[in-house]
Design a protein around this motif. Sequence first.
Motif, PDB file in Angstrom:
ATOM      1  N   LEU A   9       0.888  -1.155  -0.071  1.00 18.83           N
ATOM      2  CA  LEU A   9       0.082  -0.129   0.078  1.00 18.83           C
ATOM      3  C   LEU A   9       1.014   1.245  -0.049  1.00 18.83           C
ATOM      4  N   ASP A  10       0.460   2.233  -0.855  1.00 20.69           N
ATOM      5  CA  ASP A  10       1.092   3.348  -0.834  1.00 20.69           C
ATOM      6  C   ASP A  10       0.314   4.589  -0.984  1.00 20.69           C
ATOM      7  N   MET A  11       0.291   5.572   0.008  1.00 16.40           N
ATOM      8  CA  MET A  11      -0.733   6.607   0.152  1.00 16.40           C
ATOM      9  C   MET A  11      -0.408   7.390  -1.143  1.00 16.40           C
ATOM     10  N   ASP A  12      -1.452   8.266  -1.587  1.00 14.68           N
ATOM     11  CA  ASP A  12      -1.295   9.242  -2.781  1.00 14.68           C
ATOM     12  C   ASP A  12      -0.950  10.342  -2.249  1.00 14.68           C
ATOM     13  N   ALA A  13       0.048  10.998  -3.017  1.00 18.47           N
ATOM     14  CA  ALA A  13       0.502  12.379  -2.825  1.00 18.47           C
ATOM     15  C   ALA A  13       0.239  12.770  -1.151  1.00 18.47           C
ATOM     16  N   PHE A  14       0.960  11.946  -0.526  1.00 14.21           N
ATOM     17  CA  PHE A  14       0.517  11.725   0.926  1.00 14.21           C
ATOM     18  C   PHE A  14       0.431  12.840   1.801  1.00 14.21           C
ATOM     19  N   PHE A  15       1.610  13.731   1.940  1.00 10.34           N
ATOM     20  CA  PHE A  15       1.829  15.149   2.678  1.00 10.34           C
ATOM     21  C   PHE A  15       0.646  15.989   2.083  1.00 10.34           C
ATOM     22  N   ALA A  16       0.674  16.151   0.902  1.00 15.57           N
ATOM     23  CA  ALA A  16      -0.346  17.064   0.353  1.00 15.57           C
ATOM     24  C   ALA A  16      -1.652  16.571   0.540  1.00 15.57           C
ATOM     25  N   ALA A  17      -2.065  15.320   0.617  1.00 14.65           N
ATOM     26  CA  ALA A  17      -3.450  15.042   0.879  1.00 14.65           C
ATOM     27  C   ALA A  17      -3.907  15.272   2.032  1.00 14.65           C
ATOM     28  N   VAL A  18      -2.995  15.179   3.067  1.00 15.24           N
ATOM     29  CA  VAL A  18      -3.322  15.460   4.382  1.00 15.24           C
ATOM     30  C   VAL A  18      -3.650  17.014   4.560  1.00 15.24           C
ATOM     31  N   GLU A  19      -2.851  17.761   4.036  1.00 14.63           N
ATOM     32  CA  GLU A  19      -3.095  19.286   3.972  1.00 14.63           C
ATOM     33  C   GLU A  19      -4.379  19.459   3.506  1.00 14.63           C
ATOM     34  N   GLU A  20      -4.630  18.792   2.277  1.00 12.22           N
ATOM     35  CA  GLU A  20      -5.956  19.293   1.401  1.00 12.22           C
ATOM     36  C   GLU A  20      -7.091  18.867   2.356  1.00 12.22           C
ATOM     37  N   ARG A  21      -7.096  17.559   2.883  1.00 14.28           N
ATOM     38  CA  ARG A  21      -8.265  17.079   3.480  1.00 14.28           C
ATOM     39  C   ARG A  21      -8.548  18.161   4.673  1.00 14.28           C
ATOM     40  N   GLU A  22      -7.558  18.877   5.532  1.00 11.84           N
ATOM     41  CA  GLU A  22      -7.830  19.636   6.730  1.00 11.84           C
ATOM     42  C   GLU A  22      -8.046  20.950   6.145  1.00 11.84           C
ATOM     43  N   LYS A  23      -7.826  21.387   4.819  1.00  8.60           N
ATOM     44  CA  LYS A  23      -7.979  22.914   4.302  1.00  8.60           C
ATOM     45  C   LYS A  23      -8.941  22.713   3.278  1.00  8.60           C
ATOM     46  N   PRO A  24     -10.212  22.622   3.260  1.00 11.53           N
ATOM     47  CA  PRO A  24     -11.092  22.251   2.399  1.00 11.53           C
ATOM     48  C   PRO A  24     -11.045  23.511   1.198  1.00 11.53           C
ATOM     49  N   HIS A  25     -10.559  24.784   1.733  1.00  6.23           N
ATOM     50  CA  HIS A  25     -10.668  25.824   0.627  1.00  6.23           C
ATOM     51  C   HIS A  25      -9.600  25.575  -0.242  1.00  6.23           C
ATOM     52  N   LEU A  26      -8.560  24.642  -0.393  1.00  2.09           N
ATOM     53  CA  LEU A  26      -7.748  24.341  -1.359  1.00  2.09           C
ATOM     54  C   LEU A  26      -7.959  23.397  -2.121  1.00  2.09           C
ATOM     55  N   LYS A  27      -9.382  22.817  -2.034  1.00  2.00           N
ATOM     56  CA  LYS A  27      -9.810  21.677  -2.791  1.00  2.00           C
ATOM     57  C   LYS A  27      -9.665  22.171  -4.535  1.00  2.00           C
ATOM     58  N   GLY A  28      -9.165  21.327  -5.024  1.00  2.68           N
ATOM     59  CA  GLY A  28      -8.994  21.759  -6.693  1.00  2.68           C
ATOM     60  C   GLY A  28      -7.989  22.653  -7.137  1.00  2.68           C
ATOM     61  N   LEU A  29      -7.161  22.981  -5.997  1.00  2.48           N
ATOM     62  CA  LEU A  29      -5.845  23.859  -6.341  1.00  2.48           C
ATOM     63  C   LEU A  29      -4.543  23.022  -6.523  1.00  2.48           C
ATOM     64  N   PRO A  30      -3.508  23.446  -7.290  1.00  2.00           N
ATOM     65  CA  PRO A  30      -2.311  22.796  -6.838  1.00  2.00           C
ATOM     66  C   PRO A  30      -1.673  23.029  -5.730  1.00  2.00           C
ATOM     67  N   ILE A  31      -1.055  22.077  -4.817  1.00  2.00           N
ATOM     68  CA  ILE A  31      -0.341  22.202  -3.724  1.00  2.00           C
ATOM     69  C   ILE A  31       0.751  21.402  -3.525  1.00  2.00           C
ATOM     70  N   VAL A  32       1.833  22.217  -3.143  1.00  2.00           N
ATOM     71  CA  VAL A  32       3.142  21.768  -2.933  1.00  2.00           C
ATOM     72  C   VAL A  32       3.346  21.857  -1.530  1.00  2.00           C
ATOM     73  N   VAL A  33       4.089  20.772  -0.829  1.00  2.00           N
ATOM     74  CA  VAL A  33       4.344  20.557   0.527  1.00  2.00           C
ATOM     75  C   VAL A  33       6.151  20.773   0.348  1.00  2.00           C
ATOM     76  N   GLY A  34       6.675  21.786   1.024  1.00  2.00           N
ATOM     77  CA  GLY A  34       8.139  21.440   1.059  1.00  2.00           C
ATOM     78  C   GLY A  34       8.491  22.857   1.790  1.00  2.00           C
ATOM     79  N   SER A  35       9.879  23.215   1.636  1.00  2.00           N
ATOM     80  CA  SER A  35      10.400  24.421   2.311  1.00  2.00           C
ATOM     81  C   SER A  35      10.029  25.775   1.653  1.00  2.00           C
ATOM     82  N   ASP A  36      10.088  26.725   2.395  1.00  2.00           N
ATOM     83  CA  ASP A  36       9.356  28.160   1.966  1.00  2.00           C
ATOM     84  C   ASP A  36       9.952  28.414   0.554  1.00  2.00           C
ATOM     85  N   PRO A  37       9.210  28.699  -0.267  1.00  2.00           N
ATOM     86  CA  PRO A  37       9.839  29.121  -1.574  1.00  2.00           C
ATOM     87  C   PRO A  37      10.499  30.572  -1.776  1.00  2.00           C
TER      88      PRO A  37
END
Length: 367
Positions: A9-37
């Motif tokens: 089993l391998d979770m899909d886009a794991f870190f990003a998916a967890v963030e997305e689930r907790e921030k519904p306003h991000l639904k449908g947007l491209p998300i990157v989890v990483g250091s500060d750009p």
Amino acid sequence: MEKRIIAHLDMDAFFAAVEEREKPHLKGLPIVVGSDPMEGKGRGVVSTANYLARKYGIHSALPIARAWQFSQSAKKEGKPEVVFLEPNIKKYSGVSQKIFEIIRKYSLQVEESSIDEAYFDLSFVKSFKQAESICQKIKNEIKEKEKLTASIGIGPNKLIAKLASDFQKPDGLTVIGTDDKKKCTELVEIFLNPLPIRKIPGIGPKTEIVLKNKGINFVKDLKNLSKEKLKEMLGKWGADLYDMARGRDNSPIIEEYEIKSIGEQETFLKDTKDAGFLFQKLNELAENIINRFNQGDFRKFKAITLTVRFADFETKTSSKTLSKPINSLDNLKFEALKLLTPFLSAQKNPRKKLIRLIGLRIEKLEK
Ligand code: TTP
Ligand code: MG
């Protein structure tokens, strides 16, 4: 050997998916989890990107500044800008534990192979069909309880299960195998032959080039090479690759890995030779390491390794095995400082290069 049914089993886009689930306003947007750009000046890397951000060309380990550029180009084309978020590893580990708990309800033999991946043994069910229905239940339960999607692969061994879980991401369930042994071998072969060699675990960018230079692009091409030839080209590992190309893998599910070391590292915002700054950063790394060490059940450690990466990316390590094991923060700070000091003088840095990153690791942990 008894027939095995192994799942991965391998979770899909794991870190990003967890963030997305907790921030519904991000639904449908491209998300990157990483250091500060830092508006394109950031110096770290992408941890992961959700599937929308991957369409912009962004992926794990890409420099965050590149990800920022990709996002800006997309914006110019009228597409949504990427939402950049910093990782919260503690949160992801918590979710990870919940996922593994769900798997453990269905299988007693589980190997947690990374924060978002696990192998588990389903041989006890006797049929691939039944294994498939168990995996469907696991996926459903993860979706229902954790609001996340996972991809699962099922095969006669860990290698095939791992490749299968990757085959139909995201939210995939791929079965490569059947109860008749001969037919199973055929299915495995049909699945493997057209895969690019890079998919085989262990074939990284360097081996890929070596093999491609010989005209080997797909797993089926690998089969033209004898075991001897592969050994000659790649060393002992060549023999394993010979078997892997044929879908053979006897490696067992390893239920508990022994933690062998604890380490942390930091890339600085600016390359530096400022001793005060470096000593402070080194102390912070030591503090984080001791915190993690104290949470575990080891009592002492006996070796310390320091990594220094210079501005030109040259990377050096320096290790010390102590005559007596230690466990205190002060001792670690003292030993780490002794390892770092030569890099600030001609002794280990004759060309006075600036430092980009330092890393500290404790090893030879004792119970
Ligand atoms: P992966 O399973 O490799 O990636 P993923 O779950 O984000 O996406 P996929 O759907 O392709 O499986 O890694 C799991 C997590 O580990 C990922 O969400 C973030 C973290 N990670 C890093 O921090 N750095 C890396 O270079 C990689 C590969 C992963
Ligand atoms: Mg994943």
